[in-house]
Design an enzyme around this catalytic site. Structure first.
Site, PDB file in Angstrom:
ATOM      1  N   CYS A   1       0.818  -1.209   0.000  1.00  0.00           N
ATOM      2  CA  CYS A   1       0.000   0.000   0.000  1.00  0.00           C
ATOM      3  C   CYS A   1       0.857   1.266   0.000  1.00  0.00           C
ATOM      4  O   CYS A   1       1.887   1.321   0.672  1.00  0.00           O
ATOM      5  CB  CYS A   1      -0.937   0.007   1.205  1.00  0.00           C
ATOM      6  SG  CYS A   1      -2.141  -1.319   1.106  1.00  0.00           S
TER       7      CYS A   1
ATOM      8  N   CYS B   1      -3.794  -0.167  -3.285  1.00  0.00           N
ATOM      9  CA  CYS B   1      -4.354   0.374  -2.053  1.00  0.00           C
ATOM     10  C   CYS B   1      -3.607   1.630  -1.625  1.00  0.00           C
ATOM     11  O   CYS B   1      -2.436   1.813  -1.958  1.00  0.00           O
ATOM     12  CB  CYS B   1      -4.322  -0.685  -0.957  1.00  0.00           C
ATOM     13  SG  CYS B   1      -2.769  -1.584  -0.845  1.00  0.00           S
TER      14      CYS B   1
END
Ligand code: N1C
Length: 260
Positions: free
Chosen positions: A85, A166
């Site tokens: 992420c 993400c």
């Protein structure tokens, strides 16, 4: 680095045997082991054998123009990469500068920094109906037929990579072309469609420019990008001169945050 000492060429006329064909499995296995070694990933003895089995199962024995992207589903499931992420870097028409960048700075990761992307980058492969072999020459070109084993592979792994996106996501686009966001690119046709909030928060475009006569953030194709993007995602676009990124790449003391 690892020297494999083998080059895989491009198309001539129809799949045919060549002196590298028998080595293709060896190349895949050694790149796989090299990646797992470099990335200090704990892996069972047979990870790379599993990768080969799932990978070859997708196209061996099939017509080289009839390998759909779904053929690689079991390969994706066999590897199941974990998402990084806020560190994922996408690109289109900027491959060279992007990979120079990720090699110099470890802050962002592309698909080629994951196991499957690393193994297959720069390789060509196909088989033929009823064959048990892999060929690396005489395979269909990228646009010659859509369901070729190489194109379907990049479509499928790119879809999986984008699906896992993400946090804040970066994409480097080329400001020296008329259409930085090209409709039939993998980035536009596959990846952007998989981006979704709330898992992903923002898409930050870095538009790599060279000088006066280049596209800017107002470019029509970038308006299209904003229009097709999930509207709950934050969008930014920053024009960055190529030389600024190159300076950053060549100066190990410059942190990532100073590159744009
Ligand atoms: O079609 P593109 O770029 O928009 O694809 C780039 C996009 C990236 O964000 C990657 O995640 O799709 C993924 N990807 C690769 O990682 C990749 N590695 C090597 C797509 N294609 C990849 N290749 C090869 O480069 C592939 O053979 C394809 O033809 C080019 C990408 O073309 P592009 O238009 O620059």
């Amino acid at each position: 680095g690892v020297c494999l000492g083998i080059a895989f060429g491009h198309r001539s006329s129809g799949p045919k045997n060549d002196r590298f064909a028998g080595n293709f499995k060896t190349v895949i296995i050694s790149k796989c082991k090299a990646y797992l070694g470099l990335n200090e990933e704990q892996s069972s003895e047979n990870t790379c054998e599993k990768v080969w089995d799932a990978f070859s199962g997708a196209y061996v024995g099939r017509d080289p123009c009839d390998v759909p992207m779904e053929a690689y589903d079991s390969l994706i499931h066999a590897v199941n990469p974990k998402a990084a992420c806020n560190r994922m870097l996408f690109w289109s028409q900027t491959k060279d500068i992007v990979h120079q960048f990720t090699e110099a700075k470890k802050c962002l990761l592309t698909l080629e920094d994951t196991l499957l992307g690393f193994i297959m980058d720069n390789l060509t492969w196909c088989s033929k109906n009823g064959s048990k072999e892999t060929f690396s020459t005489g395979c269909p070109g990228w646009s010659e037929c859509e369901k070729n084993p190489v194109r379907s592979f990049w479509n499928r792994v790119s879809a999986a990579f984008a699906e896992s996106a993400c946090g804040e996501v970066t994409v480097m686009l080329n400001g020296s072309v008329d259409t930085p966001f090209r409709a039939n690119s993998i980035f536009a046709s596959i990846e952007v469609k998989k981006f979704s909030s709330p898992k992903m928060r923002a898409l930050n475009v870095i538009l790599v420019t060279r000088g006066n006569d280049t596209a800017n953030c107002e470019n029509d194709s970038l308006q299209n990008l904003q229009a097709v993007l999930d509207p709950t995602l934050k969008y930014t676009c920053t024009e960055v001169h190529r030389s600024k990124i190159m300076d950053c790449i060549s100066d190990p003391d410059k942190p990532c945050g100073a590159c744009w």
